[in-house]
Design an enzyme around this catalytic site. Structure first.
Site: not given
Lengths: 276, 276
Positions: B146, B222, B254
């Protein structure tokens, strides 16, 4: 039953669910990993019982078991370690009350109405899993860490025929003779030590043993090793001529770094019994 | 430097250390996994940069990277994601300030004196590691999740020759054009977008690319994919004819369950570059 979360993981699904438990008279939460193969039909299941202070979540995120369970096509179930909630008795010590159910059915106040983790893990949750998920109730195995290792060993010996194999990581081996045990068994079951016997792996080993393979790992640098008393269980295993592997792992402590380091071995050990 | 903890793990040692950081003008904490091979001499190192809200600890306990690093004889370093402490500026939003350093050197008040995560990860911490541990500074690779994937990609392209390989899991690919980026780059670097360019993987890819292999995984489910903008980086990679593998993984979200599911692949990918 309520789905709290579902995340795709290792080709399968890591779910977290809650349900109203009759055994514990409160809502209970558990984690369940289903491998990809569960989409095609029931799969074997490995129970993972956690230690003091843990919820369903700790091992689910820290033990690193899913990767090996996915490889072996095995489900993993992560129960909580006690009843929870505002109406549930608790204690200010970390090792009694919520987070410290010790996998027994309490008979003493104030614990008796809710603290029935033996029935929850032995009866209620397996029935729920078999009803609601692609889990094969005829192929179960059990493991656990610390207090959860105690739970795994005592449940396996106390329910002959239920589990094909049992393992434990740094288990509490002889709670009757330890501060991790005598205090809690007195609180939950009362002072009569006869009621404790089936909740002490060393005493259960002396009394009846286990009809299957056992694997136990403990770190030589475990900071709680005096409370775990692996020597008592080792002696009982040897006296009984019980099929078992007990390993003292040099340099490892009581942490999840120890647990995850040997998780591959433990899942492979159970896979052999579950698929064999 | 102060040792906060050391646990034996997978034959090696998982340590947590703190030190007084010059770059960040505060104490900084990091995790370091050294495989068994480090006892015999310097080993290659894989940097793992974490995402928003994370400390050094999240990936260290949840990404499941140590098992593969141990197999490959590679060290892992887990830096924190921002400066910390009472004297360090913060914001009530989770995505700005402490836990959200974005791997830049802030030039704007109130962030400028402490928020220098680029220098910390690019200069100060590598020097400390090479001085204090059996780490080979000539064999480094970098990955992240991320915001940490953003950091890995921008550091790799911004420091030619430093890393032999770069990978990312669900990276923020184009922060200039995302609410995960424009807000923070404005706060830390000011409104002049020229200063942002080297901190946007898509723009850096267009400008110069990376002299080595790239691996990027993103889940099709995600929940933040609109903020990540993998399509922008994919386009830039293809336009540049950059050596790279970009994968969209069906069903994954995610979470760290996604990260851990593909960690074996990422460590193996870097091992090939580090040992090759």
């Amino acid at each position: 039953m309520k789905t709290l979360s579902e995340n795709k993981a290792f080709g399968g699904v890591q779910g977290v669910y809650s349900h109203s438990s009759e055994a514990c008279a409160c809502d209970m939460t558990f984690g369940l990993f289903l491998p990809q193969e569960a989409a095609d039909g029931p799969v074997p299941v490995l129970w993972y019982l956690s230690g003091l202070t843990c919820t369903h979540e700790n091992a689910m995120i820290k033990a690193g078991a899913q990767v090996w369970a996915a490889e072996q096509g095995i489900a993993l179930v992560f129960p909580d370690t006690s009843p929870r909630g505002e109406g549930v008795a608790d204690d200010e010590d970390y090792d009694l009350g919520q987070g410290a159910g010790f996998y027994v059915n309490a008979t003493e106040a104030p614990w008796a109405p809710h603290f029935r983790m033996w029935d929850y893990v032995a009866e209620e949750l397996p029935a729920l899993l078999a009803d609601s998920f692609a889990i094969d109730p005829d192929r179960q195995a059990i493991t656990g860490h610390s207090m959860g290792g105690h739970g795994a060993l005592t449940l396996a010996m106390g329910l002959p025929g239920r589990y094909r194999s049992v393992s434990a990581l740094a288990p509490i081996c002889n709670p009757s003779a330890s501060d991790w045990g005598a205090k809690q068994l007195t609180a939950y079951l009362g002072a009569d030590r006869d009621a404790w016997a089936r909740h002490d792996a060393t005493l259960a080993m002396r009394a009846r043993g286990f009809d299957g393979p056992i694997l136990i790992d403990t770190g030589t640098e475990d900071q709680f090793i005096d409370l775990l008393r692996p020597q008592a269980l080792a002696e009982a295993i040897a006296e009984r001529r019980q099929q078992a592997t007990m390993r003292l792992q040099p340099g490892y402590d009581h942490s999840y770094f120890f647990v995850s380091s040997f998780m591959e071995d433990h899942v492979a050990f159970h896979a052999q019994a579950l698929w064999g």
